[in-house]
Design an enzyme around this catalytic site. Sequence first.
Site, short mmCIF file in Angstrom:
data_model
loop_
_atom_site.label_atom_id
_atom_site.label_comp_id
_atom_site.label_asym_id
_atom_site.label_seq_id
_atom_site.Cartn_x
_atom_site.Cartn_y
_atom_site.Cartn_z
N ASP A 1 42.86 38.94 35.64
CA ASP A 1 42.64 39.93 36.67
C ASP A 1 41.54 39.50 37.63
O ASP A 1 40.47 39.07 37.20
CB ASP A 1 42.22 41.24 35.96
CG ASP A 1 42.35 42.43 36.85
OD1 ASP A 1 43.18 42.38 37.77
OD2 ASP A 1 41.62 43.40 36.63
N GLY A 2 41.81 39.62 38.92
CA GLY A 2 40.74 39.42 39.90
C GLY A 2 40.98 38.27 40.87
O GLY A 2 40.08 37.94 41.65
#
Length: 245
Positions: A2-3
């Site tokens: 994530d990210g």
Amino acid sequence: MDGNRRFAKKWKLTEGAGHKAGFLALMSILKYCYEVGVKYVTVYAFSLDNFNRRPDEVQYVMELMQEKIEGFLKELTLVNKYGVRVLFIGDLKRLYEPVRIAAEKAMEATAKNTNTYLLVCVAYTSSHEIPRAIYESCQEKSGGTRVMNGNGSDNGDYSNGDGHAKINVVDMEKHMYMGVAPDPDILVRSSGETRLSNFLLWQTTNCLLYSPKALWPEMGLREVVWGILEFQKNYKYLEKKKKQA
Ligand SMILES: CC(C)=CCC/C(C)=C/CC/C(C)=C/COP(=O)(O)OP(=O)(O)O
């Protein structure tokens, strides 16, 4: 993982560059995991929900996957020397065809390796995996025959003949995509997020959730070591919980 997009925004890069940076981070994390002796690594590379993103982003990630899996296929001598088995987990028919073909080749080419396992979840969500496993289990138990249920109406149940499909946890795990691997010890979600986002919901009852602040492309040795220390700190408690289950 994530990210990637937030990383791109932070550094004024294109979204695609964020995903590329995410792939590079994945490679270094896998190397560290190999060095410290983690036998099974499962990565959530693309969820079924991710197909709802903008078409150009979906296409970009699919092309990136194709490029990287095809690159992997060129390194098979090294891969087999390290004994890495790769498995792609999920509804593979949802992938772009060249990605699916490359993924199937990679699985076939590494099928005999047993030293370390990389499970790549693509076109995966638990809310697809679990009902599918129920369906497959029921179908197996009923010999694939659709039969009337107790009150005589065909409501689509798959049954062993007495109106009830007698399936249990063992049947379910046999039909889970993730049935090929033991349940995970640690689930790492980058970016400080603590939501599971439909990932391994069946398999994470006694799993430690570790959510470092780093965006996925920023993940490195520090996060790997810290995650393992967190696991060691909680090991006795987690083992006790597993025994009580
Ligand atoms: C062959 C192989 C395994 C390739 C991997 C390719 C790759 C890096 C896929 C990740 C795609 C993705 C949806 C990342 C999540 O970050 P995000 O886009 O949700 O970022 P955000 O949380 O900042 O929005």
